[in-house]
Scaffold this motif. Structure first.
Motif, PDB file in Angstrom:
ATOM      1  N   GLY A   1       0.811  -1.204   0.000  1.00  0.00           N
ATOM      2  CA  GLY A   1       0.000   0.000   0.000  1.00  0.00           C
ATOM      3  C   GLY A   1       0.848   1.259   0.000  1.00  0.00           C
ATOM      4  O   GLY A   1       2.070   1.223  -0.091  1.00  0.00           O
ATOM      5  N   THR A   2       0.190   2.376   0.124  1.00  0.00           N
ATOM      6  CA  THR A   2       0.859   3.673   0.176  1.00  0.00           C
ATOM      7  C   THR A   2       1.126   4.032   1.637  1.00  0.00           C
ATOM      8  O   THR A   2       0.491   3.473   2.536  1.00  0.00           O
ATOM      9  N   PRO A   3       2.022   4.975   1.885  1.00  0.00           N
ATOM     10  CA  PRO A   3       2.244   5.386   3.282  1.00  0.00           C
ATOM     11  C   PRO A   3       0.953   5.825   3.991  1.00  0.00           C
ATOM     12  O   PRO A   3       0.740   5.401   5.140  1.00  0.00           O
ATOM     13  N   PRO A   4       0.052   6.591   3.355  1.00  0.00           N
ATOM     14  CA  PRO A   4      -1.199   6.927   4.063  1.00  0.00           C
ATOM     15  C   PRO A   4      -2.072   5.694   4.354  1.00  0.00           C
ATOM     16  O   PRO A   4      -2.707   5.624   5.404  1.00  0.00           O
ATOM     17  N   GLU A   5      -2.095   4.734   3.441  1.00  0.00           N
ATOM     18  CA  GLU A   5      -2.880   3.520   3.682  1.00  0.00           C
ATOM     19  C   GLU A   5      -2.305   2.732   4.855  1.00  0.00           C
ATOM     20  O   GLU A   5      -3.041   2.246   5.719  1.00  0.00           O
ATOM     21  N   ARG A   6      -0.969   2.596   4.878  1.00  0.00           N
ATOM     22  CA  ARG A   6      -0.335   1.881   5.982  1.00  0.00           C
ATOM     23  C   ARG A   6      -0.591   2.599   7.312  1.00  0.00           C
ATOM     24  O   ARG A   6      -0.841   1.963   8.333  1.00  0.00           O
ATOM     25  N   ALA A   7      -0.543   3.930   7.277  1.00  0.00           N
ATOM     26  CA  ALA A   7      -0.791   4.711   8.492  1.00  0.00           C
ATOM     27  C   ALA A   7      -2.231   4.523   8.971  1.00  0.00           C
ATOM     28  O   ALA A   7      -2.483   4.409  10.178  1.00  0.00           O
ATOM     29  N   PHE A   8      -3.180   4.461   8.048  1.00  0.00           N
ATOM     30  CA  PHE A   8      -4.585   4.264   8.416  1.00  0.00           C
ATOM     31  C   PHE A   8      -4.774   2.897   9.067  1.00  0.00           C
ATOM     32  O   PHE A   8      -5.436   2.767  10.100  1.00  0.00           O
ATOM     33  N   VAL A   9      -4.176   1.864   8.468  1.00  0.00           N
ATOM     34  CA  VAL A   9      -4.267   0.522   9.052  1.00  0.00           C
ATOM     35  C   VAL A   9      -3.607   0.527  10.430  1.00  0.00           C
ATOM     36  O   VAL A   9      -4.149  -0.030  11.395  1.00  0.00           O
ATOM     37  N   GLY A  10      -2.455   1.171  10.528  1.00  0.00           N
ATOM     38  CA  GLY A  10      -1.755   1.242  11.810  1.00  0.00           C
ATOM     39  C   GLY A  10      -2.586   1.914  12.884  1.00  0.00           C
ATOM     40  O   GLY A  10      -2.632   1.460  14.034  1.00  0.00           O
TER      41      GLY A  10
END
Length: 197
Positions: A21-30
């Motif tokens: 995924g993208t950094p924002p997607e990973r951050a959202f999952v995190g």
């Protein structure tokens, strides 16, 4: 005085690696993981180096965020072979090919975007529980094979019936206060070492 670091470790629901995924997607999952009691131990790209990082982290579960240009199941097989934990996929558009690759690679769960944090929490709980159950079954099957081979060695070397050989194994395990599989493994090692090459 309480050791807060120790308390936090005990309260953690899961240790999660977020891959792809993208950094924002990973951050959202995190953020969703953290909101429901988990800890993200790794956020990385879906590259070979990212898979190696995930294997080193030894998470409880890996969440793979797939991008729309996904065209290969090789990463899923790599995760299965290297990370040794459940894999949960998060994607916007599952295709038949992706579903087939996920099934063949042993993916434990599938989530469709947009991700709802509560849905992620429940899915992670189930994926971890199912993986542990499957792992226990795999271990029991492997143990059973070792026990069967050990019984065969005992039967051949001592001229016993299958039931007598099993009784000897069981009695030895009880006397040694070890598992039946441990005793059977020792019999295999001794039986192989004693056999002519």
């Amino acid at each position: 005085m309480r050791d807060h670091r120790r308390v936090r470790e005990q309260e953690v629901s899961w240790r999660v690696a977020v891959v792809g995924g993208t950094p924002p997607e990973r951050a959202f999952v995190g953020a969703a993981v953290s909101r429901h009691g988990g800890v993200v131990t790794l956020e990385t790209t879906a590259t070979e180096e990212g898979l190696k990082e995930a294997a080193r982290e030894q998470p409880d579960v890996v969440v793979v965020v797939l991008v729309s240009s996904w065209h290969s199941g090789s990463m899923l097989y790599g995760l299965r072979d290297e990370v040794h934990c459940p894999v949960v996929l998060l994607t916007g558009e599952p295709t038949r090919r992706l579903l087939r690759e996920a099934r063949e690679a042993g993916v434990m769960a599938f989530l469709i975007q947009p991700l709802r944090p509560l849905q992620l929490a429940v899915t992670l709980d189930l994926a971890v529980a199912r993986y542990r159950e499957a792992d226990l079954l795999r271990q029991r099957l492997a143990d059973r094979k070792v026990i069967e081979r050990a019984k065969g060695i005992i039967m051949a070397q001592q001229g016993l019936t299958e039931e007598q050989a099993f009784s000897r194994l069981r009695r030895s395990a009880m006397d040694a206060q070890r598992s039946l599989a441990e005793i059977a493994s020792a019999v295999l090692v001794a039986g192989i070492a004693a056999s002519p090459i």
